[in-house]
Design a protein around this motif. Structure first.
Motif, short mmCIF file in Angstrom:
data_model
loop_
_atom_site.label_atom_id
_atom_site.label_comp_id
_atom_site.label_asym_id
_atom_site.label_seq_id
_atom_site.Cartn_x
_atom_site.Cartn_y
_atom_site.Cartn_z
N MET A 1 8.91 27.61 8.63
CA MET A 1 9.27 28.49 9.76
C MET A 1 10.79 28.55 9.87
N THR A 2 11.35 29.76 9.80
CA THR A 2 12.80 29.91 9.93
C THR A 2 13.16 30.20 11.37
N ALA A 3 14.33 29.73 11.78
CA ALA A 3 14.78 29.97 13.15
C ALA A 3 15.24 31.41 13.30
N PRO A 4 14.97 32.04 14.44
CA PRO A 4 15.45 33.40 14.66
C PRO A 4 16.97 33.41 14.76
N THR A 5 17.55 34.57 14.53
CA THR A 5 19.01 34.67 14.60
C THR A 5 19.47 35.29 15.91
N ASN A 6 18.56 35.87 16.69
CA ASN A 6 19.01 36.56 17.90
C ASN A 6 17.91 36.59 18.96
N ARG A 7 17.40 35.42 19.31
CA ARG A 7 16.34 35.35 20.32
C ARG A 7 16.92 34.85 21.64
N VAL A 8 16.74 35.62 22.69
CA VAL A 8 17.23 35.29 24.03
C VAL A 8 16.09 34.74 24.87
N PHE A 9 16.37 33.69 25.64
CA PHE A 9 15.45 33.22 26.67
C PHE A 9 16.21 33.06 27.97
N SER A 10 15.60 33.49 29.06
CA SER A 10 16.14 33.18 30.38
C SER A 10 15.03 33.33 31.41
N GLY A 11 15.31 32.88 32.63
CA GLY A 11 14.29 32.94 33.68
C GLY A 11 14.90 32.93 35.06
N VAL A 12 14.09 33.32 36.04
CA VAL A 12 14.49 33.34 37.44
C VAL A 12 13.42 32.61 38.24
N GLN A 13 13.85 31.78 39.19
CA GLN A 13 12.89 31.06 40.03
C GLN A 13 12.28 31.98 41.08
N TYR A 37 18.74 41.96 21.02
CA TYR A 37 18.07 40.66 20.92
C TYR A 37 16.57 40.80 21.10
N GLU A 38 15.85 39.84 20.54
CA GLU A 38 14.45 39.64 20.89
C GLU A 38 14.45 38.85 22.20
N CYS A 39 13.92 39.43 23.27
CA CYS A 39 14.09 38.87 24.60
C CYS A 39 12.80 38.28 25.16
N ILE A 40 12.92 37.07 25.71
CA ILE A 40 11.81 36.40 26.37
C ILE A 40 12.29 36.06 27.78
N TYR A 41 11.67 36.72 28.78
CA TYR A 41 12.08 36.54 30.16
C TYR A 41 10.94 35.94 30.98
N CYS A 42 11.25 34.84 31.62
CA CYS A 42 10.23 34.01 32.24
C CYS A 42 10.43 33.96 33.76
N VAL A 43 9.33 33.96 34.49
CA VAL A 43 9.35 33.63 35.91
C VAL A 43 9.06 32.13 35.98
N VAL A 44 10.08 31.34 36.31
CA VAL A 44 9.97 29.89 36.12
C VAL A 44 9.34 29.23 37.36
N ASP A 45 8.03 29.41 37.48
CA ASP A 45 7.31 28.92 38.65
C ASP A 45 7.18 27.40 38.66
N MET A 46 7.21 26.77 37.47
CA MET A 46 7.16 25.31 37.44
C MET A 46 8.46 24.72 37.99
N HIS A 47 9.57 25.37 37.76
CA HIS A 47 10.83 24.93 38.36
C HIS A 47 10.79 25.11 39.87
N ALA A 48 10.14 26.17 40.33
CA ALA A 48 10.13 26.45 41.77
C ALA A 48 9.51 25.31 42.56
N ILE A 49 8.48 24.67 42.03
CA ILE A 49 7.77 23.66 42.81
C ILE A 49 8.46 22.29 42.78
N THR A 50 9.67 22.21 42.21
CA THR A 50 10.43 20.97 42.34
C THR A 50 10.81 20.72 43.80
N VAL A 51 10.77 21.77 44.62
CA VAL A 51 10.83 21.65 46.07
C VAL A 51 9.60 22.36 46.63
N TRP A 52 9.20 22.01 47.84
CA TRP A 52 7.94 22.51 48.39
C TRP A 52 7.90 24.04 48.46
N GLN A 53 6.78 24.60 47.99
CA GLN A 53 6.51 26.03 48.09
C GLN A 53 5.14 26.23 48.72
#
Length: 345
Positions: A1-13, A37-53
């Protein structure tokens, strides 16, 4: 498996009250990366619950962030939009990386100190350890680039440290699988343009925040034109007119913030704004800023409202994105299992 050359990841809580800072500092920039870029955008709900939701509210906020992604122009067919908790490899890799990261590294994370405040001993373990989960979010896709604000640069540096240590700790296993340059790439930050850090409308020395008790401190993405106008008119300023040059904004945080917001909304620079409005009184400049803000944000708010009225559609987008995300993450995490010595069925 080769690593991608232009893959973006980011997320918002998904913690509610999406505001102008989230839009200018992150979400609007995500759409602009799609051509390069090849873009992967995440809704980071696991990060959100580090404080009560509140669970029902969390569901709504997950859909709201997704709606904001789509309203900003992110294409879920060509790229990936999903919520973190649907892809188990995030949590599984996070545990492996918890065992690679060092306590001393986490102790240096300034955001934990800011969020925990005086209640550090009562903060959740998740809040303390979430930089390792952030590292897993990025590395489970072997992402090469991460669009981040200034306040997230420290966490990206930790991700690079964790990736480096993993590559060194398991160098023999990694080479045995045919990886000559290490398994995880060291992701690079993408910090571009004006207003990567939008400040409070009530205090130009503090970041615009969802948690600020004053709603006048921020422009929410759900605000209508009247609310936007009211908040900009009430924004704190100083008595002097706008300078003609950017250096004249030094030691004037509220003025610098409003000029930066205008520049980001208009797609220019602070110098461009001052070339047009230098010498103006704030009453006149605020009216111009209101017109730009309403013009740029009203279509986004309208599209978000339309999307939020069809939660089934949003859920289908998230489910389809999760399928595509798992297709990338699962084989990468399977390689991690081989590298660290886990027996695979």
């Amino acid at each position: 498996m080769t690593a991608p050359t232009n893959r973006v990841f980011s997320g918002v809580q998904p913690t509610g009250n999406l505001h102008l800072g989230n839009y200018l500092g992150a979400i609007s920039r995500f759409a602009g990366l799609q051509d390069d870029y090849e873009c992967i955008y995440c809704v980071v709900d696991m990060h959100a619950i580090t404080v009560w939701q509140e669970p029902r509210e969390l569901e709504r906020h997950i859909r709201e962030v997704t709606a904001a992604y789509l309203a900003a122009g992110i294409d879920p067919d060509s790229h990936i939009v999903f919520n973190q908790s649907q892809v188990a490899e995030h949590a599984e890799l996070a545990w492996v990386l918890n065992c690679v990261a060092r306590i001393g590294w986490l102790n240096r994370m300034t955001q934990f100190k800011e969020k925990a405040g005086k209640n550090r001993e009562n903060a959740s373990v998740g809040l303390y350890a979430y930089p390792a989960l952030m590292a897993a979010d990025i590395l489970v896709y072997r992402a090469t680039h991460v669009p981040v604000g200034e306040d997230q640069k420290q966490h990206l540096e930790l991700t690079r440290d964790v990736a480096t240590k993993f590559n060194l700790d398991f160098e023999e296993s990694i080479r045995a699988l045919g990886y000559e340059e290490g398994f995880f790439p060291l992701p690079e930050p993408l910090i571009t343009g004006t207003a990567t850090r939008v400040m409070s409308l009530r205090d130009g020395t503090k970041k615009m925040s969802k948690s600020d008790p004053s709603d006048l401190s921020r422009i929410n993405l759900t605000d209508d034109a009247d609310a936007i106008a009211k908040k900009i008119r009430k924004a704190r300023t100083d008595p002097d007119p706008l300078p003609h040059e950017v250096k004249g904004l030094e030691a004037r945080p509220e003025a610098a913030n409003l000029v930066g917001v205008y520049a980001a909304l208009a797609g220019g620079t602070s110098a461009d704004v001052l070339a047009e409005h230098g010498g103006a009184q704030f009453a006149d400049f605020k009216q111009a800023l209101i017109e730009v803000a309403v013009d740029k944000l009203a279509p986004v708010t309208g599209e978000m409202n339309r999307l939020m009225a069809d939660p089934g559609h949003i859920d289908r987008v998230l489910a389809g994105g999760a399928d595509k995300a798992r297709a990338i993450a699962a084989p990468i995490y399977d390689e991690v299992r081989r590298i660290v010595g886990f027996i695979r069925s």
